[in-house]
Write an enzyme that holds these catalytic residues in place. Structure first.
Site, PDB file in Angstrom:
ATOM      1  N   TYR A  19      21.788  38.393 -42.859  1.00  0.00           N
ATOM      2  CA  TYR A  19      21.640  37.384 -43.170  1.00  0.00           C
ATOM      3  C   TYR A  19      20.078  37.598 -43.486  1.00  0.00           C
ATOM      4  O   TYR A  19      19.357  37.147 -44.733  1.00  0.00           O
ATOM      5  CB  TYR A  19      21.466  36.644 -41.916  1.00  0.00           C
ATOM      6  CG  TYR A  19      21.015  35.128 -42.210  1.00  0.00           C
ATOM      7  CD1 TYR A  19      21.968  33.681 -42.304  1.00  0.00           C
ATOM      8  CD2 TYR A  19      19.829  34.690 -41.563  1.00  0.00           C
ATOM      9  CE1 TYR A  19      21.047  32.609 -42.329  1.00  0.00           C
ATOM     10  CE2 TYR A  19      19.345  33.745 -41.056  1.00  0.00           C
ATOM     11  CZ  TYR A  19      19.584  32.624 -41.807  1.00  0.00           C
ATOM     12  OH  TYR A  19      19.345  30.885 -41.490  1.00  0.00           O
TER      13      TYR A  19
ATOM     14  N   SER B 206      14.465  31.380 -44.550  1.00  0.00           N
ATOM     15  CA  SER B 206      14.625  31.592 -42.668  1.00  0.00           C
ATOM     16  C   SER B 206      12.931  32.022 -42.182  1.00  0.00           C
ATOM     17  O   SER B 206      12.456  33.227 -42.997  1.00  0.00           O
ATOM     18  CB  SER B 206      15.469  31.839 -41.948  1.00  0.00           C
ATOM     19  OG  SER B 206      15.610  32.366 -40.814  1.00  0.00           O
TER      20      SER B 206
HETATM   21  N1  LIG Z   1      19.657  26.195 -37.347  1.00  0.00           N
HETATM   22  C1  LIG Z   1      18.835  27.217 -37.812  1.00  0.00           C
HETATM   23  O1  LIG Z   1      17.792  27.681 -36.469  1.00  0.00           O
HETATM   24  C2  LIG Z   1      18.546  27.515 -38.937  1.00  0.00           C
HETATM   25  C3  LIG Z   1      17.015  28.799 -39.333  1.00  0.00           C
HETATM   26  C4  LIG Z   1      16.267  28.853 -40.349  1.00  0.00           C
HETATM   27  C5  LIG Z   1      16.781  28.831 -41.795  1.00  0.00           C
HETATM   28  N2  LIG Z   1      18.520  27.305 -41.530  1.00  0.00           N
HETATM   29  C6  LIG Z   1      18.901  28.237 -42.268  1.00  0.00           C
HETATM   30  O2  LIG Z   1      19.215  26.129 -43.009  1.00  0.00           O
HETATM   31  C7  LIG Z   1      20.180  26.223 -43.640  1.00  0.00           C
HETATM   32  C8  LIG Z   1      21.154  24.771 -42.719  1.00  0.00           C
HETATM   33  O3  LIG Z   1      21.325  25.677 -41.666  1.00  0.00           O
HETATM   34  P1  LIG Z   1      21.883  24.589 -40.775  1.00  0.00           P
HETATM   35  O4  LIG Z   1      21.321  25.086 -38.913  1.00  0.00           O
HETATM   36  O5  LIG Z   1      21.564  23.113 -40.493  1.00  0.00           O
HETATM   37  O6  LIG Z   1      23.516  24.579 -40.007  1.00  0.00           O
HETATM   38  P2  LIG Z   1      24.441  23.925 -40.285  1.00  0.00           P
HETATM   39  O7  LIG Z   1      25.933  25.074 -40.405  1.00  0.00           O
HETATM   40  O8  LIG Z   1      24.628  22.816 -39.974  1.00  0.00           O
HETATM   41  O9  LIG Z   1      25.023  23.322 -42.158  1.00  0.00           O
HETATM   42  C9  LIG Z   1      25.651  24.480 -42.676  1.00  0.00           C
HETATM   43  C10 LIG Z   1      26.240  22.962 -43.824  1.00  0.00           C
HETATM   44  O10 LIG Z   1      25.987  24.105 -44.432  1.00  0.00           O
HETATM   45  C11 LIG Z   1      28.374  24.081 -45.111  1.00  0.00           C
HETATM   46  N3  LIG Z   1      28.291  25.502 -46.380  1.00  0.00           N
HETATM   47  C12 LIG Z   1      28.255  26.602 -46.095  1.00  0.00           C
HETATM   48  N4  LIG Z   1      28.829  26.911 -47.080  1.00  0.00           N
HETATM   49  C13 LIG Z   1      29.009  26.216 -48.468  1.00  0.00           C
HETATM   50  C14 LIG Z   1      29.604  26.309 -49.120  1.00  0.00           C
HETATM   51  N5  LIG Z   1      30.028  27.615 -49.582  1.00  0.00           N
HETATM   52  N6  LIG Z   1      28.771  25.727 -50.373  1.00  0.00           N
HETATM   53  C15 LIG Z   1      28.701  24.267 -49.523  1.00  0.00           C
HETATM   54  N7  LIG Z   1      28.227  24.461 -48.356  1.00  0.00           N
HETATM   55  C16 LIG Z   1      28.461  25.050 -47.845  1.00  0.00           C
HETATM   56  C17 LIG Z   1      28.727  23.968 -44.258  1.00  0.00           C
HETATM   57  O11 LIG Z   1      29.553  23.776 -44.165  1.00  0.00           O
HETATM   58  C18 LIG Z   1      27.272  22.752 -43.687  1.00  0.00           C
HETATM   59  O12 LIG Z   1      27.491  21.568 -44.001  1.00  0.00           O
HETATM   60  C19 LIG Z   1      20.874  27.161 -43.497  1.00  0.00           C
HETATM   61  O13 LIG Z   1      20.795  28.147 -45.384  1.00  0.00           O
HETATM   62  C20 LIG Z   1      20.607  28.191 -42.541  1.00  0.00           C
HETATM   63  O14 LIG Z   1      20.185  29.120 -42.835  1.00  0.00           O
HETATM   64  C21 LIG Z   1      19.008  27.336 -40.177  1.00  0.00           C
END
Ligand SMILES: NC(=O)c1ccc[n+]([C@@H]2O[C@H](COP(=O)([O-])OP(=O)(O)OC[C@H]3O[C@@H](n4cnc5c(N)ncnc54)[C@H](O)[C@@H]3O)[C@@H](O)[C@H]2O)c1
Length: 236
Positions: free
Chosen positions: A143, A130
């Site tokens: 985080y 991130s």
């Molecule tokens: N959305 C943002 O703004 C953003 C920004 C930077 C980084 N990220 C990173 O991107 C990645 C995806 O995030 P997103 O925004 O798509 O979120 P999201 O919540 O839409 O998706 C996250 C997925 O991870 C799964 N998950 C959570 N814990 C789990 C576990 N213990 N085992 C297996 N699966 C698990 C959830 O079920 C979900 O399907 C994450 O690592 C997040 O930190 C997101």
């Protein structure tokens, strides 16, 4: 079809960024396994219910892939966010967040790299970090620390598994996914999240495009790097 015949594993692929990456990889011809603790909707993937923080789940997942064609590309995308002031943060919060965001990346990375080394046909690992690993954020220190750890794992694995296996990271800015909760977000929060030179939050497909690049034939001289689709919020 830059990933034709490649076997890819995307953790957290039931939702958001992971789902967009799984879709994009499949569109490029890869055979995609999604590993998520949530149910995976739609067809076109092999779906496995896995908690990335559970060693037995992860070992079972990779041994299953070993028996069915192996693995060429891993995307470590499963993650959770806990937003809380530090002074209200408990050890339980710490362990819950680090279990998924750091231990999960370690476990899936270790087992996938073990298989890639045994297969001896190269491989790519892409860890989703991130921009907050660089910027920090009030009420989000756990985080941010977990994502800093993901970047450190990336650099060390890049050195440890060179030259055959390339390991890189993506550090997205705010992206419109359930994690960001845009539907529930106030106009003020949305305006704050959009404070970058491009003046908006990103779309999951814009992160998937970076993953397709890192997984594909254009990224053969890149390892230990972090690609930053973040609207220019952090510049390196
Ligand atoms: N959305 C943002 O703004 C953003 C920004 C930077 C980084 N990220 C990173 O991107 C990645 C995806 O995030 P997103 O925004 O798509 O979120 P999201 O919540 O839409 O998706 C996250 C997925 O991870 C799964 N998950 C959570 N814990 C789990 C576990 N213990 N085992 C297996 N699966 C698990 C959830 O079920 C979900 O399907 C994450 O690592 C997040 O930190 C997101």
């Amino acid at each position: 079809m830059t990933l034709k015949d490649k076997r890819a594993l995307v953790t957290g692929g039931a939702s958001g960024i992971g789902r967009a990456i799984a879709d994009a990889f499949a569109g490029e011809g890869a055979r995609v396994t999604i590993a998520d603790r949530a149910e995976v909707a739609g067809a076109g993937f092999e779906a496995r219910r896995v908690d990335v923080a559970k060693e037995e789940d992860v070992i079972g997942l990779l041994s299953g892939m070993k028996q069915t064609g192996g693995i060429d590309i891993l995307v470590n995308c499963a993650g959770i966010l806990i937003e809380k002031p530090l002074l209200e943060t408990s050890v339980v919060d710490f362990e819950r967040l680090m279990d998924v965001n750091l231990k999960g990346v370690f476990l899936v990375g270790r087992e996938a790299l073990r298989l890639m080394v045994a297969q001896d046909r190269g491989g790519r690992v892409i860890n989703i970090a991130s921009e907050l690993a660089y910027l920090g954020r009030e009420n989000c220190s756990l985080y941010c620390a977990s994502k800093g750890g993901v970047l450190s794992l990336t650099r060390s694995w890049a050195r440890e598994f060179a030259p055959k296996i390339l390991v890189n990271a993506i550090a997205p800015g705010p992206i419109d996914t359930p994690m960001l909760g845009i539907e529930m977000t106030s106009p003020e929060t949305l305006a704050k999240e959009s404070q970058n030179p491009l003046g908006r939050i990103g779309r999951p497909e814009e992160i998937a495009a970076a993953a397709v690049f890192l997984a594909g034939p254009g990224a053969t001289f890149m390892t230990g790097q972090c690609v930053s689709p973040n609207g220019g919020a952090a510049m390196f």
